[in-house]
Design a protein around this motif. Structure first.
Motif, PDB file in Angstrom:
ATOM      1  N   GLY A  75      63.238  93.734  57.253  1.00  0.00           N
ATOM      2  CA  GLY A  75      62.903  94.995  57.911  1.00  0.00           C
ATOM      3  C   GLY A  75      63.748  96.132  57.374  1.00  0.00           C
ATOM      4  N   GLY A  76      63.371  97.357  57.731  1.00  0.00           N
ATOM      5  CA  GLY A  76      64.146  98.513  57.298  1.00  0.00           C
ATOM      6  C   GLY A  76      63.947  98.859  55.846  1.00  0.00           C
ATOM      7  N   SER A  77      62.705  98.823  55.368  1.00  0.00           N
ATOM      8  CA  SER A  77      62.409  99.128  53.973  1.00  0.00           C
ATOM      9  C   SER A  77      62.793 100.564  53.617  1.00  0.00           C
ATOM     10  CB  SER A  77      60.915  98.927  53.697  1.00  0.00           C
ATOM     11  OG  SER A  77      60.551  97.578  53.874  1.00  0.00           O
ATOM     12  N   MET A  78      63.118 100.769  52.354  1.00  0.00           N
ATOM     13  CA  MET A  78      63.454 102.089  51.843  1.00  0.00           C
ATOM     14  C   MET A  78      62.225 102.695  51.168  1.00  0.00           C
ATOM     15  SD  MET A  78      67.180 101.214  50.148  1.00  0.00           S
ATOM     16  CE  MET A  78      67.663 102.948  50.006  1.00  0.00           C
ATOM     17  N   ASN A  79      62.065 104.013  51.285  1.00  0.00           N
ATOM     18  CA  ASN A  79      60.985 104.684  50.565  1.00  0.00           C
ATOM     19  C   ASN A  79      61.460 105.024  49.151  1.00  0.00           C
ATOM     20  OD1 ASN A  79      62.413 107.226  50.614  1.00  0.00           O
ATOM     21  ND2 ASN A  79      61.691 107.538  52.714  1.00  0.00           N
ATOM     22  N   PRO A  80      60.559 105.459  48.270  1.00  0.00           N
ATOM     23  CA  PRO A  80      60.959 105.729  46.873  1.00  0.00           C
ATOM     24  C   PRO A  80      62.110 106.710  46.749  1.00  0.00           C
ATOM     25  CG  PRO A  80      58.575 105.643  47.039  1.00  0.00           C
ATOM     26  CD  PRO A  80      59.096 105.575  48.446  1.00  0.00           C
ATOM     27  N   GLN A  81      62.107 107.781  47.557  1.00  0.00           N
ATOM     28  CA  GLN A  81      63.178 108.767  47.458  1.00  0.00           C
ATOM     29  C   GLN A  81      64.519 108.198  47.897  1.00  0.00           C
ATOM     30  OE1 GLN A  81      62.909 112.007  46.104  1.00  0.00           O
ATOM     31  NE2 GLN A  81      65.111 111.633  46.091  1.00  0.00           N
ATOM     32  N   SER A  82      64.516 107.418  48.977  1.00  0.00           N
ATOM     33  CA  SER A  82      65.758 106.812  49.467  1.00  0.00           C
ATOM     34  C   SER A  82      66.350 105.862  48.435  1.00  0.00           C
ATOM     35  CB  SER A  82      65.502 106.068  50.782  1.00  0.00           C
ATOM     36  OG  SER A  82      65.107 106.951  51.797  1.00  0.00           O
ATOM     37  N   TRP A  83      65.484 105.067  47.800  1.00  0.00           N
ATOM     38  CA  TRP A  83      65.976 104.143  46.781  1.00  0.00           C
ATOM     39  C   TRP A  83      66.541 104.900  45.581  1.00  0.00           C
ATOM     40  CZ3 TRP A  83      68.139  99.927  45.654  1.00  0.00           C
ATOM     41  CH2 TRP A  83      68.188  99.462  44.328  1.00  0.00           C
ATOM     42  N   ASP A  84      65.845 105.956  45.163  1.00  0.00           N
ATOM     43  CA  ASP A  84      66.332 106.728  44.030  1.00  0.00           C
ATOM     44  C   ASP A  84      67.670 107.386  44.344  1.00  0.00           C
ATOM     45  OD1 ASP A  84      65.679 107.673  41.290  1.00  0.00           O
ATOM     46  OD2 ASP A  84      65.820 109.645  42.241  1.00  0.00           O
ATOM     47  N   ASP A  85      67.817 107.885  45.569  1.00  0.00           N
ATOM     48  CA  ASP A  85      69.088 108.486  45.977  1.00  0.00           C
ATOM     49  C   ASP A  85      70.205 107.452  45.932  1.00  0.00           C
ATOM     50  OD1 ASP A  85      67.809 110.885  46.385  1.00  0.00           O
ATOM     51  OD2 ASP A  85      67.692 110.675  48.571  1.00  0.00           O
ATOM     52  N   LEU A  86      69.907 106.236  46.375  1.00  0.00           N
ATOM     53  CA  LEU A  86      70.920 105.176  46.399  1.00  0.00           C
ATOM     54  C   LEU A  86      71.378 104.824  44.990  1.00  0.00           C
ATOM     55  CD1 LEU A  86      70.979 101.977  48.533  1.00  0.00           C
ATOM     56  CD2 LEU A  86      71.111 101.752  46.061  1.00  0.00           C
ATOM     57  N   ARG A  87      70.441 104.563  44.108  1.00  0.00           N
ATOM     58  CA  ARG A  87      70.855 104.126  42.765  1.00  0.00           C
ATOM     59  C   ARG A  87      71.527 105.250  41.982  1.00  0.00           C
ATOM     60  NH1 ARG A  87      66.708 104.068  38.327  1.00  0.00           N
ATOM     61  NH2 ARG A  87      65.181 105.688  38.798  1.00  0.00           N
ATOM     62  N   GLN A  88      71.104 106.486  42.201  1.00  0.00           N
ATOM     63  CA  GLN A  88      71.761 107.598  41.516  1.00  0.00           C
ATOM     64  C   GLN A  88      73.173 107.815  42.047  1.00  0.00           C
ATOM     65  OE1 GLN A  88      70.697 108.852  38.820  1.00  0.00           O
ATOM     66  NE2 GLN A  88      68.653 107.924  38.916  1.00  0.00           N
ATOM     67  N   SER A  89      73.378 107.534  43.330  1.00  0.00           N
ATOM     68  CA  SER A  89      74.719 107.624  43.899  1.00  0.00           C
ATOM     69  C   SER A  89      75.649 106.600  43.253  1.00  0.00           C
ATOM     70  CB  SER A  89      74.659 107.406  45.413  1.00  0.00           C
ATOM     71  OG  SER A  89      75.954 107.349  45.972  1.00  0.00           O
ATOM     72  N   VAL A  90      75.141 105.382  43.062  1.00  0.00           N
ATOM     73  CA  VAL A  90      75.935 104.342  42.401  1.00  0.00           C
ATOM     74  C   VAL A  90      76.215 104.729  40.955  1.00  0.00           C
ATOM     75  CG1 VAL A  90      75.942 101.934  41.629  1.00  0.00           C
ATOM     76  CG2 VAL A  90      75.077 102.502  43.911  1.00  0.00           C
ATOM     77  N   ALA A  91      75.206 105.242  40.260  1.00  0.00           N
ATOM     78  CA  ALA A  91      75.385 105.645  38.858  1.00  0.00           C
ATOM     79  C   ALA A  91      76.419 106.758  38.733  1.00  0.00           C
ATOM     80  CB  ALA A  91      74.044 106.088  38.274  1.00  0.00           C
ATOM     81  N   ARG A  92      76.372 107.746  39.632  1.00  0.00           N
ATOM     82  CA  ARG A  92      77.348 108.852  39.582  1.00  0.00           C
ATOM     83  C   ARG A  92      78.756 108.344  39.849  1.00  0.00           C
ATOM     84  NH1 ARG A  92      73.221 111.596  42.397  1.00  0.00           N
ATOM     85  NH2 ARG A  92      74.274 111.164  44.378  1.00  0.00           N
ATOM     86  N   THR A  93      78.879 107.415  40.778  1.00  0.00           N
ATOM     87  CA  THR A  93      80.200 106.860  41.090  1.00  0.00           C
ATOM     88  C   THR A  93      80.781 106.135  39.889  1.00  0.00           C
ATOM     89  OG1 THR A  93      79.682 106.624  43.449  1.00  0.00           O
ATOM     90  CG2 THR A  93      81.457 105.244  42.565  1.00  0.00           C
ATOM     91  N   LEU A  94      79.979 105.301  39.252  1.00  0.00           N
ATOM     92  CA  LEU A  94      80.446 104.562  38.077  1.00  0.00           C
ATOM     93  C   LEU A  94      80.828 105.519  36.945  1.00  0.00           C
ATOM     94  CD1 LEU A  94      77.828 101.661  38.083  1.00  0.00           C
ATOM     95  CD2 LEU A  94      80.248 101.470  38.661  1.00  0.00           C
ATOM     96  N   SER A  95      80.034 106.571  36.778  1.00  0.00           N
ATOM     97  CA  SER A  95      80.338 107.558  35.732  1.00  0.00           C
ATOM     98  C   SER A  95      81.642 108.286  36.014  1.00  0.00           C
ATOM     99  CB  SER A  95      79.192 108.572  35.624  1.00  0.00           C
ATOM    100  OG  SER A  95      78.009 107.963  35.154  1.00  0.00           O
ATOM    101  N   SER A  96      81.856 108.635  37.277  1.00  0.00           N
ATOM    102  CA  SER A  96      83.106 109.334  37.626  1.00  0.00           C
ATOM    103  C   SER A  96      84.302 108.428  37.437  1.00  0.00           C
ATOM    104  CB  SER A  96      83.036 109.843  39.070  1.00  0.00           C
ATOM    105  OG  SER A  96      83.045 108.777  40.001  1.00  0.00           O
ATOM    106  N   TRP A  97      84.156 107.156  37.743  1.00  0.00           N
ATOM    107  CA  TRP A  97      85.242 106.203  37.511  1.00  0.00           C
ATOM    108  C   TRP A  97      85.534 106.095  36.015  1.00  0.00           C
ATOM    109  CZ3 TRP A  97      83.824 101.492  41.142  1.00  0.00           C
ATOM    110  CH2 TRP A  97      84.006 101.898  42.491  1.00  0.00           C
ATOM    111  N   ALA A  98      84.475 106.116  35.203  1.00  0.00           N
ATOM    112  CA  ALA A  98      84.638 106.008  33.751  1.00  0.00           C
ATOM    113  C   ALA A  98      85.397 107.207  33.200  1.00  0.00           C
ATOM    114  CB  ALA A  98      83.279 105.902  33.079  1.00  0.00           C
ATOM    115  N   ASP A  99      85.107 108.387  33.729  1.00  0.00           N
ATOM    116  CA  ASP A  99      85.767 109.619  33.253  1.00  0.00           C
ATOM    117  C   ASP A  99      87.246 109.625  33.568  1.00  0.00           C
ATOM    118  OD1 ASP A  99      83.343 110.498  32.320  1.00  0.00           O
ATOM    119  OD2 ASP A  99      82.891 111.713  34.085  1.00  0.00           O
ATOM    120  N   ASP A 100      87.647 108.868  34.584  1.00  0.00           N
ATOM    121  CA  ASP A 100      89.042 108.858  35.011  1.00  0.00           C
ATOM    122  C   ASP A 100      89.869 107.778  34.339  1.00  0.00           C
ATOM    123  OD1 ASP A 100      88.573 110.981  36.684  1.00  0.00           O
ATOM    124  OD2 ASP A 100      88.171 109.728  38.434  1.00  0.00           O
ATOM    125  N   VAL A 101      89.206 106.913  33.569  1.00  0.00           N
ATOM    126  CA  VAL A 101      89.941 105.810  32.916  1.00  0.00           C
ATOM    127  C   VAL A 101      90.823 106.355  31.800  1.00  0.00           C
ATOM    128  CG1 VAL A 101      89.709 103.762  31.484  1.00  0.00           C
ATOM    129  CG2 VAL A 101      88.214 104.052  33.462  1.00  0.00           C
TER     130      VAL A 101
END
Length: 219
Positions: free
Chosen positions: A193-219
């Motif tokens: 239950g509690g399915s995500m719509n296309p926009q919610s899923w895209d927001d989630l994965r882009q949030s993860v991608a931005r976090t990983l990128s910011s971590w990479a910039d700080d290495v």
């Protein structure tokens, strides 16, 4: 993830680390444990283990496939995978997580397991996302559960994860392999239950991608 860290996602399988066991001991122990579990299921009228097999037996990995008939004659299939790989994680990065009576299923006794704490899981998820041979879309969903979060400095260092590796992981997370279609196939059926719509899923994965990128910039 669900039992110890509150994830809404049911696991596709159960992964256990067993670096100090020989493959022969794992085979014998897995068969004994499945037979004991089958007996317990029958006694509690929770189902019946119809058959089990070992579809993967490598030098460091043993995968057990189990088919169960549930209490209402439903078919249940699951896997348990044992890994003998020596992880570069020290004992202080592992949290003791008891399954108290209030958290364990009613038909099961209380038990004690060792599991990774949140920083440890985050680092392992990053490592999985950066490995094109084993990254899974469910790792993106799981990683999002820990955000926002500070970069797990000590663990990234222990696992030797570089900025390039983090950027590679970020690129994969934001790419076509993690599309909404993939989400519907590999994550949504396990949410209960509690399915995500296309926009919610895209927001989630882009949030993860931005976090990983910011971590990479700080290495």
């Amino acid at each position: 993830m669900r039992f110890f860290h509150g994830s809404p996602r049911y696991s596709v399988d159960l992964d256990l680390d067993a670096p100090d066991f020989s493959m022969q001991a794992l085979l014998a122990g897995a068969e004994e444990a499945i037979q004991a579990a089958s007996k317990a299921l029958q006694q509690r009228k929770l189902g019946l283990v119809e058959k089990f097999s070992f579809p993967k037996k490598g030098e460091n990995v043993l995968r057990t496939s189990i088919e169960i008939t549930g209490p209402e004659n439903e078919e249940i299939r699951t896997q348990v995978e044992f890994s003998r790989r020596k992880m570069k994680l020290t004992q202080n990065l592992i949290a003791k997580a008891p399954a108290a009576e209030s958290r364990a299923p009613a038909a099961l006794p209380a038990f004690l397991l060792s599991t990774y704490d949140r920083p440890g899981l985050m680092a392992l998820k990053v490592l999985a996302l950066a490995d094109r041979n084993r990254n899974q879309i469910r790792d993106v969903y799981d990683m999002a559960l820990f955000l926002p979060a500070d970069r797990p400095e000590s663990l990234l260092k222990v696992l030797a994860i570089s900025g390039d590796v983090l950027r590679d992981a970020a690129g994969w997370v934001g790419g076509r392999d993690t599309s909404y279609k993939e989400y519907l196939e590999h994550i949504d059926p396990y949410l209960g239950g509690g399915s995500m719509n296309p926009q919610s899923w895209d927001d989630l994965r882009q949030s993860v991608a931005r976090t990983l990128s910011s971590w990479a910039d700080d290495v």
